[in-house]
Design an enzyme around this catalytic site. Structure first.
Site, short mmCIF file in Angstrom:
data_model
loop_
_atom_site.label_atom_id
_atom_site.label_comp_id
_atom_site.label_asym_id
_atom_site.label_seq_id
_atom_site.Cartn_x
_atom_site.Cartn_y
_atom_site.Cartn_z
N LYS A 9 0.83 -1.21 0.00
CA LYS A 9 0.00 0.00 0.00
C LYS A 9 0.86 1.26 0.00
O LYS A 9 2.07 1.22 0.29
CB LYS A 9 -0.93 -0.04 1.22
CG LYS A 9 -1.95 -1.19 1.17
CD LYS A 9 -2.92 -1.12 2.34
CE LYS A 9 -3.98 -2.21 2.25
NZ LYS A 9 -4.98 -2.11 3.35
N TYR A 49 -12.40 -2.32 -4.17
CA TYR A 49 -12.97 -2.41 -2.82
C TYR A 49 -14.51 -2.42 -2.83
O TYR A 49 -15.12 -2.03 -1.84
CB TYR A 49 -12.46 -1.25 -1.96
CG TYR A 49 -11.04 -1.47 -1.43
CD1 TYR A 49 -10.75 -2.55 -0.60
CD2 TYR A 49 -10.01 -0.60 -1.75
CE1 TYR A 49 -9.47 -2.76 -0.11
CE2 TYR A 49 -8.72 -0.80 -1.26
CZ TYR A 49 -8.46 -1.89 -0.44
OH TYR A 49 -7.19 -2.10 0.05
N ASN A 112 -2.15 0.31 6.77
CA ASN A 112 -1.60 -0.93 7.34
C ASN A 112 -0.70 -1.69 6.36
O ASN A 112 -0.55 -2.90 6.44
CB ASN A 112 -2.73 -1.80 7.90
CG ASN A 112 -3.79 -2.15 6.87
OD1 ASN A 112 -3.64 -1.84 5.70
ND2 ASN A 112 -4.84 -2.81 7.31
N HIS A 115 -2.14 -5.37 1.66
CA HIS A 115 -3.42 -6.06 1.48
C HIS A 115 -3.13 -7.49 1.10
O HIS A 115 -2.18 -7.76 0.36
CB HIS A 115 -4.22 -5.40 0.33
CG HIS A 115 -5.33 -6.28 -0.20
ND1 HIS A 115 -6.59 -6.25 0.31
CD2 HIS A 115 -5.32 -7.25 -1.15
CE1 HIS A 115 -7.34 -7.15 -0.34
NE2 HIS A 115 -6.58 -7.77 -1.22
N GLU A 126 -9.20 -10.89 -7.54
CA GLU A 126 -8.20 -9.82 -7.36
C GLU A 126 -6.99 -10.03 -8.28
O GLU A 126 -6.41 -9.07 -8.78
CB GLU A 126 -7.78 -9.76 -5.89
CG GLU A 126 -8.93 -9.31 -5.00
CD GLU A 126 -8.61 -9.33 -3.50
OE1 GLU A 126 -9.51 -9.01 -2.71
OE2 GLU A 126 -7.46 -9.67 -3.13
P1 ATP Z 1 -6.97 -6.02 3.36
O1 ATP Z 1 -8.29 -6.26 2.66
O2 ATP Z 1 -6.32 -4.72 2.98
O3 ATP Z 1 -6.03 -7.20 3.28
P2 ATP Z 1 -8.19 -6.72 5.83
O4 ATP Z 1 -8.81 -7.85 5.05
O5 ATP Z 1 -7.40 -7.05 7.06
O6 ATP Z 1 -7.26 -5.85 4.91
P3 ATP Z 1 -10.71 -5.36 5.50
O7 ATP Z 1 -11.77 -5.49 6.52
O8 ATP Z 1 -10.82 -6.11 4.21
O9 ATP Z 1 -9.30 -5.67 6.22
O10 ATP Z 1 -10.54 -3.80 5.19
C1 ATP Z 1 -9.85 -3.38 4.03
C2 ATP Z 1 -8.97 -2.22 4.39
O11 ATP Z 1 -9.77 -1.12 4.81
C3 ATP Z 1 -8.03 -2.44 5.58
O12 ATP Z 1 -6.85 -3.12 5.26
C4 ATP Z 1 -7.75 -1.03 6.01
O13 ATP Z 1 -6.81 -0.40 5.14
C5 ATP Z 1 -9.12 -0.38 5.83
N1 ATP Z 1 -9.93 -0.46 7.05
C6 ATP Z 1 -10.57 -1.55 7.52
N2 ATP Z 1 -11.23 -1.29 8.66
C7 ATP Z 1 -11.00 0.02 8.91
C8 ATP Z 1 -11.40 0.93 9.94
N3 ATP Z 1 -12.19 0.52 10.95
N4 ATP Z 1 -10.96 2.20 9.86
C9 ATP Z 1 -10.18 2.63 8.86
N5 ATP Z 1 -9.77 1.83 7.84
C10 ATP Z 1 -10.17 0.55 7.88
MG MG Z 2 -9.80 -7.55 3.19
#
Ligand code: ATP
Ligand code: MG
Length: 136
Positions: A9, A49, A112, A115, A126
């Site tokens: 990211k 997304y 974070n 992804h 994806e």
């Molecule tokens: P990713 O899909 O990026 O691997 P993930 O599966 O752990 O991460 P998801 O629930 O799919 O998390 O959320 C996608 C992304 O949206 C997260 O990686 C983060 O960047 C963002 N995100 C998720 N939850 C929050 C939140 N509560 N506040 C802010 N950003 C969030």
């Molecule tokens: Mg995710």
């Protein structure tokens, strides 16, 4: 061998952590089968997304993911999806297990650093998004 998708990211590309992350992946026996560097448009980020449509964090997430270059890569390993989720750790770095990539380098729950696909089905979608249907 199975396949999954990882994206480095913008918070990580900005801090010159591409090599560090690839090194961690290779040391965990993932093979980089394809890789790109791209700055997503808002339309592309919203499409990627789409599963998060309606979530309160979506607009901020799209702004973040279009704020700089990202590095999607196609990874191969046995049990690739599950093993990569274990290696990256929980979404919120304050909850990520010690030793995971997010524990080590993520800035916060949004920025974070990486992804990873969360199922074989989503990995296929994806992978096709970034590398075309023939890459699945
Ligand atoms: P990713 O899909 O990026 O691997 P993930 O599966 O752990 O991460 P998801 O629930 O799919 O998390 O959320 C996608 C992304 O949206 C997260 O990686 C983060 O960047 C963002 N995100 C998720 N939850 C929050 C939140 N509560 N506040 C802010 N950003 C969030
Ligand atoms: Mg995710």
């Amino acid at each position: 061998m199975s396949k999954t998708l990882l994206i480095i990211k913008p918070d990580a590309t900005e801090r010159n952590l591409i090599g560090h992350i690839i090194n961690r992946l290779e040391r965990s026996r993932f093979t980089v089968a394809d890789i790109r560097m791209v700055t997503l448009t808002e339309e592309q980020a919203r499409k990627f997304y789409a599963v998060h449509e309606g979530k309160p964090f979506l607009n901020d997430l799209v702004a973040f993911m279009t704020s700089g270059p990202v590095v999607p890569m196609l990874l191969e390993k046995d049990n690739a999806v599950e093993d990569l989720r274990t290696l990256i750790g929980a979404t919120d770095p304050t909850k990520a297990a010690c030793g995971t990539i997010r524990f080590e380098i993520a800035k916060d729950i949004e920025k974070n650093s990486v992804h990873a696909s969360d199922s074989d089905e989503n990995a296929a979608t994806e992978i096709a998004f970034f590398f075309g249907p023939d890459a699945i």
